[in-house]
Design a protein around this motif. Structure first.
Motif, PDB file in Angstrom:
ATOM      1  N   ILE A 284       0.032  -9.749  -1.819  1.00 37.99           N
ATOM      2  CA  ILE A 284       0.506  -8.596  -2.589  1.00 37.99           C
ATOM      3  C   ILE A 284      -0.456  -8.270  -3.722  1.00 37.99           C
ATOM      4  O   ILE A 284      -0.827  -7.104  -3.931  1.00 37.99           O
ATOM      5  N   LYS A 285      -0.878  -9.287  -4.457  1.00 32.11           N
ATOM      6  CA  LYS A 285      -1.717  -9.069  -5.627  1.00 32.11           C
ATOM      7  C   LYS A 285      -3.063  -8.451  -5.260  1.00 32.11           C
ATOM      8  O   LYS A 285      -3.670  -7.731  -6.056  1.00 32.11           O
ATOM      9  N   GLU A 286      -3.546  -8.756  -4.061  1.00 32.60           N
ATOM     10  CA  GLU A 286      -4.814  -8.187  -3.620  1.00 32.60           C
ATOM     11  C   GLU A 286      -4.718  -6.662  -3.508  1.00 32.60           C
ATOM     12  O   GLU A 286      -5.680  -5.944  -3.753  1.00 32.60           O
ATOM     13  N   VAL A 287      -3.529  -6.175  -3.150  1.00 31.78           N
ATOM     14  CA  VAL A 287      -3.310  -4.737  -3.000  1.00 31.78           C
ATOM     15  C   VAL A 287      -2.732  -4.129  -4.271  1.00 31.78           C
ATOM     16  O   VAL A 287      -3.158  -3.053  -4.713  1.00 31.78           O
ATOM     17  N   ASP A 288      -1.771  -4.812  -4.853  1.00 30.24           N
ATOM     18  CA  ASP A 288      -1.028  -4.282  -5.999  1.00 30.24           C
ATOM     19  C   ASP A 288      -0.883  -5.360  -7.075  1.00 30.24           C
ATOM     20  O   ASP A 288       0.095  -6.097  -7.096  1.00 30.24           O
ATOM     21  N   PRO A 289      -1.837  -5.455  -7.979  1.00 28.26           N
ATOM     22  CA  PRO A 289      -1.767  -6.488  -9.014  1.00 28.26           C
ATOM     23  C   PRO A 289      -0.821  -6.154 -10.168  1.00 28.26           C
ATOM     24  O   PRO A 289      -0.610  -6.987 -11.047  1.00 28.26           O
ATOM     25  N   ASP A 290      -0.234  -4.958 -10.150  1.00 26.76           N
ATOM     26  CA  ASP A 290       0.510  -4.481 -11.317  1.00 26.76           C
ATOM     27  C   ASP A 290       2.010  -4.695 -11.239  1.00 26.76           C
ATOM     28  O   ASP A 290       2.701  -4.559 -12.245  1.00 26.76           O
TER      29      ASP A 290
ATOM     30  N   SER B  12       0.827  -1.208   0.000  1.00 25.83           N
ATOM     31  CA  SER B  12       0.000   0.000   0.000  1.00 25.83           C
ATOM     32  C   SER B  12       0.864   1.262   0.000  1.00 25.83           C
ATOM     33  O   SER B  12       0.521   2.259  -0.642  1.00 25.83           O
ATOM     34  N   ASN B  13       1.984   1.211   0.704  1.00 25.40           N
ATOM     35  CA  ASN B  13       2.865   2.376   0.786  1.00 25.40           C
ATOM     36  C   ASN B  13       3.742   2.552  -0.444  1.00 25.40           C
ATOM     37  O   ASN B  13       4.114   3.681  -0.782  1.00 25.40           O
ATOM     38  N   TYR B  14       4.083   1.449  -1.113  1.00 25.29           N
ATOM     39  CA  TYR B  14       5.105   1.525  -2.152  1.00 25.29           C
ATOM     40  C   TYR B  14       4.564   1.453  -3.581  1.00 25.29           C
ATOM     41  O   TYR B  14       5.250   1.814  -4.529  1.00 25.29           O
ATOM     42  N   MET B  15       3.351   0.988  -3.762  1.00 20.56           N
ATOM     43  CA  MET B  15       2.847   0.709  -5.107  1.00 20.56           C
ATOM     44  C   MET B  15       2.706   1.941  -5.997  1.00 20.56           C
ATOM     45  O   MET B  15       2.723   1.830  -7.223  1.00 20.56           O
TER      46      MET B  15
END
Length: 504
Positions: free
Chosen positions: A264-270, A171-174
């Protein structure tokens, strides 16, 4: 935060966001920088962030790395528990500042979420409990090793700690354009004989054997209920209890990797997730009990990497063995491309000068890796350790931060890569003319069987025989790949298959 996320997405589309007046403008220099980063061969180093470092210290190191021509930095750890607790994004402020500064330098950052010091990651000492430790074969908590430790990853509360830390890190880094992705497990390792892992083992056996009668037949036991199955080393009647347990431990790694990847994918899938093993399961018997499974690890993450230390412990890796390592991991990787997530940069520690690395060796190792499918090279590490068991070990620069002859060689290698950037970025090894069968079950069987016959037969007889076959082909310059029994049964073997020792 939304502004930063939008800005990141705009930059990734080769547009530039003018933050001062809020206008969208085409900026050819920025577009070219982003395009080059996307098509450049990732080449860099690990920067271990010490608690003594100020932000200025970190920025100075990042700039020095960029000035050497590198374009990628792995940051470890990715949570900074020594930060001021009153800061708004604690404990991720330092990571956010690193990513922000990396954007100005044109560096790509890989955040290493899980290395081998859990107290610096998702389990700081202030929240640890006795029950979080893994359990040894003897029933003791596993916290007495002198090198590194791990927790019981099957414990429900440990799972919650990891979920919280990974979620907050992503959440902080994406939102930063400098973020390449996340290394969610560096050098996989886990073994625990606790009640949670035992229940998972029973479920795994039930899925594998379907019925308790079939398990009894294979194990030569007399169970009448799955709840009676325990961890055991008994092999007089059948070696399969130990064979199955070793196979389960490898698949447990895959189960955990899938869980962590999904977090991770739940928050940042990219952004991609990466995990690493040490060398290859085919070539490094010393890591057998971690346990390691190249195929299992590669299957459960976006990108697969390895740590590569050919001069850590004598006898040092011969050229054919180094090439076998890279051939093996290339064979296991889903796309054939893999990271050298840690490339040995110097001696292991100040008292092991025999493991010193020379510039010409760095050149050999880079070309050997790239020629067999490496998609990125990362040196472990940028500077020597200043504390701990590896004090004054490793490092492309010396303990004062000065470039060494190894750093200059790394720079020279990068210039060659840059001169043919697209070719290196897209390079794939030549098509193999033969395949060597590596049977995972056979490997586990041999390891179990030879326990009682040490002194008569080597426990590495199976992988030694594979190495002998590989070396014969390597000396004749015949390109090969490794395939598994699963590849054959599922029709993925497209080359002539050779094997060296089949015991089952």
């Amino acid at each position: 935060m939304l502004h930063k996320v939008l800005q990141s997405y705009i930059i990734e589309m080769s547009w530039y966001y003018n933050a001062e007046n809020g206008n969208l403008v085409i900026d050819e220099r920025e577009a070219r920088r982003v395009f080059i980063m996307k098509k450049s061969f990732p080449y860099g180093t690990v920067l271990k962030i010490q608690r003594e470092f100020s932000l200025e210290d970190i920025f100075s190191r990042l700039k020095q790395i960029r000035n050497l021509g590198m374009n990628t930095v792995v940051i470890w750890p990715s949570a900074f528990w020594w930060e001021d607790r009153s800061l708004p994004y604690y404990p991720f402020n330092t990571g956010r500042e690193i990513l922000k500064y990396a954007e100005t330098l044109g560096l790509k950052i890989i955040m290493e979420l899980s290395g081998q010091i859990t107290s610096l990651e998702y389990a700081p000492d202030s929240i640890m409990k006795e029950e979080y430790y893994a359990i040894t074969d003897e029933g003791h908590k596993d916290n007495q090793t002198w090198y590194f430790g791990y927790l019981n990853y099957n414990h429900p509360e440990v799972k919650m700690l990891i979920h919280k830390n990974f979620t907050e890190a992503a959440s902080n880094y994406m939102g930063y354009s400098s973020l390449y992705g996340y290394d969610i497990w560096n050098e996989t390792m886990f073994s625990s004989q606790d009640k949670y892992t035992l229940q998972l083992f029973r479920e795994w056996l039930k899925k594998r054997y379907k019925s308790i009668e079939m398990l009894n037949q294979v194990w030569d036991r007399a169970y009448y209920d799955w709840s009676q199955v325990e961890f055991t080393k008994w092999m007089w009647a059948s070696v399969m209890p130990v064979v199955d347990y070793n196979r389960f431990k490898k698949e447990n790694i895959g189960i955990l990797l899938k869980e962590w990847s999904d977090i991770i994918k739940e928050v940042d899938p990219d952004h991609p997730v990466i995990a690493d093993n040490i060398h290859s399961m085919i070539t490094d018997e010393g890591q057998y009990h971690r346990p390691h499974d190249d195929w299992n690890t590669a299957e459960n993450v976006d990108e697969y990497g390895i740590s590569f230390y050919p001069k850590n412990v004598p006898p040092f890796m011969s050229p054919d063995l180094r090439c076998e390592v890279f051939t093996a991991v290339h064979s296991a990787a889903k796309t054939g491309r893999f990271w050298v997530s840690e490339l040995q940069s110097h001696c292991q520690a100040m008292f092991t000068p025999i493991s010193a690395v020379y510039p010409h060796e760095l050149r050999w190792w880079n070309w050997e890796a790239i020629s067999r499918g490496a998609k990125g090279i990362v040196y472990w590490m940028w500077e020597p350790f200043i504390k701990g068991l590896q004090t004054f070990g490793r490092g492309l620069v010396d303990h004062r931060g000065n470039y060494t002859e190894r750093a200059r060689e790394a720079e020279s290698i990068k210039r060659i890569i840059d001169s043919h950037s697209e070719e290196f970025y897209n390079y794939m090894p030549v098509k193999p003319k033969a395949a060597i069968l590596y049977d995972k079950m056979n490997h586990d069987f041999v390891r179990a069987y030879t326990v009682n016959y040490k002194g008569y037969i080597s426990e590495s007889i199976y992988t030694d025989s594979i190495n002998g076959l590989f070396k014969c082909l390597w000396e004749q310059n015949i390109p090969v790949k490794f395939i598994t029994a699963e590849d054959i049964s599922e029709g993925r073997a497209d080359s002539a298959v050779l094997t060296s020792l089949i015991l089952d």
